[in-house]
Design an enzyme around this catalytic site. Structure first.
Site, PDB file in Angstrom:
ATOM      1  N   SER A 275      14.621  11.383  48.202  1.00 17.22           N
ATOM      2  CA  SER A 275      13.561  11.916  49.071  1.00 17.22           C
ATOM      3  C   SER A 275      13.148  10.861  50.096  1.00 17.22           C
ATOM      4  CB  SER A 275      12.350  12.292  48.211  1.00 17.22           C
ATOM      5  OG  SER A 275      11.790  11.101  47.656  1.00 17.22           O
TER       6      SER A 275
ATOM      7  N   ASP B 202      16.606  14.691  50.304  1.00 17.52           N
ATOM      8  CA  ASP B 202      15.818  15.782  49.720  1.00 17.52           C
ATOM      9  C   ASP B 202      14.511  15.938  50.509  1.00 17.52           C
ATOM     10  OD1 ASP B 202      15.250  17.714  47.770  1.00 17.52           O
ATOM     11  OD2 ASP B 202      14.292  16.258  46.421  1.00 17.52           O
TER      12      ASP B 202
ATOM     13  N   ASP C 286      13.205  20.219  55.745  1.00 14.37           N
ATOM     14  CA  ASP C 286      12.234  21.127  55.149  1.00 14.37           C
ATOM     15  C   ASP C 286      11.084  21.350  56.120  1.00 14.37           C
ATOM     16  OD1 ASP C 286      10.484  22.598  53.721  1.00 14.37           O
ATOM     17  OD2 ASP C 286      10.278  21.195  52.052  1.00 14.37           O
TER      18      ASP C 286
ATOM     19  N   HIS D  22       7.369  22.552  42.327  1.00  9.94           N
ATOM     20  CA  HIS D  22       7.748  21.194  41.909  1.00  9.94           C
ATOM     21  C   HIS D  22       6.856  20.699  40.767  1.00  9.94           C
ATOM     22  CE1 HIS D  22       9.498  20.753  46.134  1.00  9.94           C
ATOM     23  NE2 HIS D  22      10.507  20.631  45.317  1.00  9.94           N
TER      24      HIS D  22
ATOM     25  N   HIS E 275      14.912  24.933  43.996  1.00  9.01           N
ATOM     26  CA  HIS E 275      14.044  23.752  43.908  1.00  9.01           C
ATOM     27  C   HIS E 275      13.089  23.958  42.735  1.00  9.01           C
ATOM     28  CE1 HIS E 275      14.709  21.348  47.644  1.00  9.01           C
ATOM     29  NE2 HIS E 275      15.444  22.417  47.886  1.00  9.01           N
TER      30      HIS E 275
ATOM     31  N   SER F 243      13.301  22.009  37.177  1.00  7.56           N
ATOM     32  CA  SER F 243      13.253  21.278  35.903  1.00  7.56           C
ATOM     33  C   SER F 243      12.797  22.185  34.770  1.00  7.56           C
ATOM     34  CB  SER F 243      12.295  20.078  36.008  1.00  7.56           C
ATOM     35  OG  SER F 243      12.978  18.955  36.506  1.00  7.56           O
TER      36      SER F 243
ATOM     37  N   THR G  96      16.693  18.778  40.248  1.00  9.37           N
ATOM     38  CA  THR G  96      16.077  18.297  39.018  1.00  9.37           C
ATOM     39  C   THR G  96      15.580  16.864  39.187  1.00  9.37           C
ATOM     40  OG1 THR G  96      17.709  19.622  37.800  1.00  9.37           O
ATOM     41  CG2 THR G  96      16.477  17.966  36.543  1.00  9.37           C
ATOM     42  N   ASP G  97      14.294  16.694  39.110  1.00 12.33           N
ATOM     43  CA  ASP G  97      13.687  15.369  39.179  1.00 12.33           C
ATOM     44  C   ASP G  97      12.748  15.161  37.992  1.00 12.33           C
ATOM     45  OD1 ASP G  97      12.664  12.953  39.894  1.00 12.33           O
ATOM     46  OD2 ASP G  97      11.841  13.551  41.808  1.00 12.33           O
ATOM     47  N   THR G  98      11.827  16.117  37.823  1.00  8.09           N
ATOM     48  CA  THR G  98      10.790  15.979  36.788  1.00  8.09           C
ATOM     49  C   THR G  98      11.358  15.720  35.392  1.00  8.09           C
ATOM     50  OG1 THR G  98       9.255  17.316  38.066  1.00  8.09           O
ATOM     51  CG2 THR G  98       8.883  17.236  35.699  1.00  8.09           C
TER      52      THR G  98
HETATM   53  P1  13P Z   1      11.412  19.472  39.733  1.00  9.71           P
HETATM   54  O1  13P Z   1      10.082  18.896  40.020  1.00  9.71           O
HETATM   55  O2  13P Z   1      11.299  20.782  38.999  1.00  9.71           O
HETATM   56  O3  13P Z   1      12.313  18.529  39.011  1.00  9.71           O
HETATM   57  O4  13P Z   1      12.113  19.826  41.141  1.00  9.71           O
HETATM   58  C1  13P Z   1      12.727  18.817  41.876  1.00  9.71           C
HETATM   59  C2  13P Z   1      13.090  19.274  43.248  1.00  9.71           C
HETATM   60  O5  13P Z   1      13.009  20.420  43.620  1.00  9.71           O
HETATM   61  C3  13P Z   1      13.574  18.231  44.169  1.00  9.71           C
HETATM   62  O6  13P Z   1      13.825  18.752  45.444  1.00  9.71           O
HETATM   63  O1  G3H Z   2      10.884  17.584  45.372  1.00 11.40           O
HETATM   64  C1  G3H Z   2      10.540  16.434  45.359  1.00 11.40           C
HETATM   65  C2  G3H Z   2      11.246  15.465  44.489  1.00 11.40           C
HETATM   66  O2  G3H Z   2      10.838  15.612  43.153  1.00 11.40           O
HETATM   67  C3  G3H Z   2      11.035  14.067  45.011  1.00 11.40           C
HETATM   68  O3  G3H Z   2       9.719  13.707  44.804  1.00 11.40           O
HETATM   69  O4  G3H Z   2       8.787  13.004  47.004  1.00 11.40           O
HETATM   70  O5  G3H Z   2       7.898  12.103  44.815  1.00 11.40           O
HETATM   71  O6  G3H Z   2      10.130  11.371  45.677  1.00 11.40           O
HETATM   72  P1  G3H Z   2       9.079  12.467  45.653  1.00 11.40           P
HETATM   73 ZN    ZN Z   3      12.451  20.297  45.964  1.00  9.86          ZN
END
Ligand code: 13P
Ligand code: G3H
Ligand code: ZN
Length: 308
Positions: free
Chosen positions: A50, A83, A105, A181, A211, A214, A255-257
């Site tokens: 990101s 991202d 975005d 998110h 998006h 998670s 997937t980030d969370t």
């Molecule tokens: P999560 O917060 O569900 O992991 O989504 C991550 C995401 O959409 C990153 O672009």
């Molecule tokens: O969708 C966002 C991602 O989880 C990245 O999050 O902007 O905190 O790096 P961030």
């Molecule tokens: Zn996202």
């Protein structure tokens, strides 16, 4: 293999009915975890960074780490994707650093403005072979009991999607279908708007992105809370709902969370159980391995395992 565009990875996923995880990184440990999982599962991968990640680690540092590890594993198809790029300047920072894919975005702007900005990004990226993702609708969880008008105001409009895709020339689209998110996606039952998703896929025919995908895995969340954390009843997208979304046309699952929760759950465990430890590697190493496990489980669900 040198880094490739996300389009190449997703076109294959679309043709063969599976999805590929786009996993966010900010540091070396998460990147290594993603690669260990890809090697074990024989899966293609999309590494997502990101604007916050570029600020935290530096776009050049992110590119160099990804390039170095992917050169060491030439069998794995890897894309490096920006991202949620919010403007042209962020997109240019990623491109100059060597990213092979970007998301612009501008979904918070009205349709015409979103289209105008997205077109500018496509015009820059297309000649460079860099793939482009854009988003339609807002990523806000939708409760079961909201009115049709409220749903329409937030979720993707399939008729707009076809106009947007053909006028912009994007390679893949993120349609808002009810996810959000972070760790708190649903108060009640986890439900996505599959009718909208099916229509968008039917009308646009391009790879689609989920998006906020998670799952907030139970074991990792339990560990997080067992060792002093508080997830306050967080709820993600269950595996069966993910599988259904893939059946209806999702090919990229962001997937980030889940990685954040699992890494920190294991860090919490180590710190709580090994109070004299002063070597960060003894804390981050097991946490990295735990993230690998979580990603491997996901690759199996997405159907990207065994696709090399
Ligand atoms: P999560 O917060 O569900 O992991 O989504 C991550 C995401 O959409 C990153 O672009
Ligand atoms: O969708 C966002 C991602 O989880 C990245 O999050 O902007 O905190 O790096 P961030
Ligand atoms: Zn996202």
């Amino acid at each position: 293999m040198s880094l490739i565009s996300t389009k190449i990875i997703l076109d294959n996923a679309d043709k063969n009915g599976y999805a590929v995880g786009a996993f966010n990184i900010n540091d070396m440990e998460f990147l290594q975890a993603i690669f260990s999982a890809a090697l074990a599962e024989k899966s293609p991968i999309i590494i997502a960074a990101s604007e916050g990640a570029m600020k935290y680690a530096g776009a050049g540092m992110i590119y160099s780490m990804v390039k170095t590890i992917s050169d060491a594993h030439p069998d794995i198809p890897v894309a490096l994707h920006l991202d949620h790029g919010s403007n042209l300047s962020a997109v240019m920072t990623a491109i100059r650093a060597g990213f092979t894919s970007v998301m612009i975005d501008a979904s918070h702007f009205p349709f015409e403005e979103n289209l105008k900005i997205t077109k500018q990004v496509v015009n820059i990226c297309r000649p460079l072979g860099i793939s482009v993702e854009a988003e339609l609708g807002r990523l806000k969880g939708i409760e079961d009991n909201v009115s049709v008008a409220e749903r329409d105001a937030v979720l993707v409009n399939p008729e707009e999607a076809i106009d947007f895709v053909s006028a912009s020339g994007i390679d893949f689209l993120a349609p808002a279908i009810g996810t959000s998110h972070g760790a708190f996606k649903f108060k009640g039952e986890a439900k996505l708007d599959f009718e909208r998703l099916k229509k968008v896929k039917e009308l646009t025919g391009i790879p689609l992105v989920l998006h906020g995908a998670s799952s907030v895995p139970e074991a990792a969340s339990k560990k997080f809370e067992e060792f002093g954390g508080d997830l306050k009843g967080a709820k993600g997208v269950p595996f069966d709902v993910l599988k259904e979304a893939i059946k209806y046309g999702i090919n990229k699952v962001n997937t980030d969370t889940d990685l954040r929760i699992s890494f920190l759950a294991r860090v919490r465990e180590s710190i709580a159980t090994d109070k004299t430890q002063i070597d960060p590697r003894k804390i981050f190493g097991p946490a990295r391995d735990y993230v690998t496990e979580i990603i491997r489980e996901r690759m199996k669900i997405l159907g990207s395992s065994g696709r090399l």
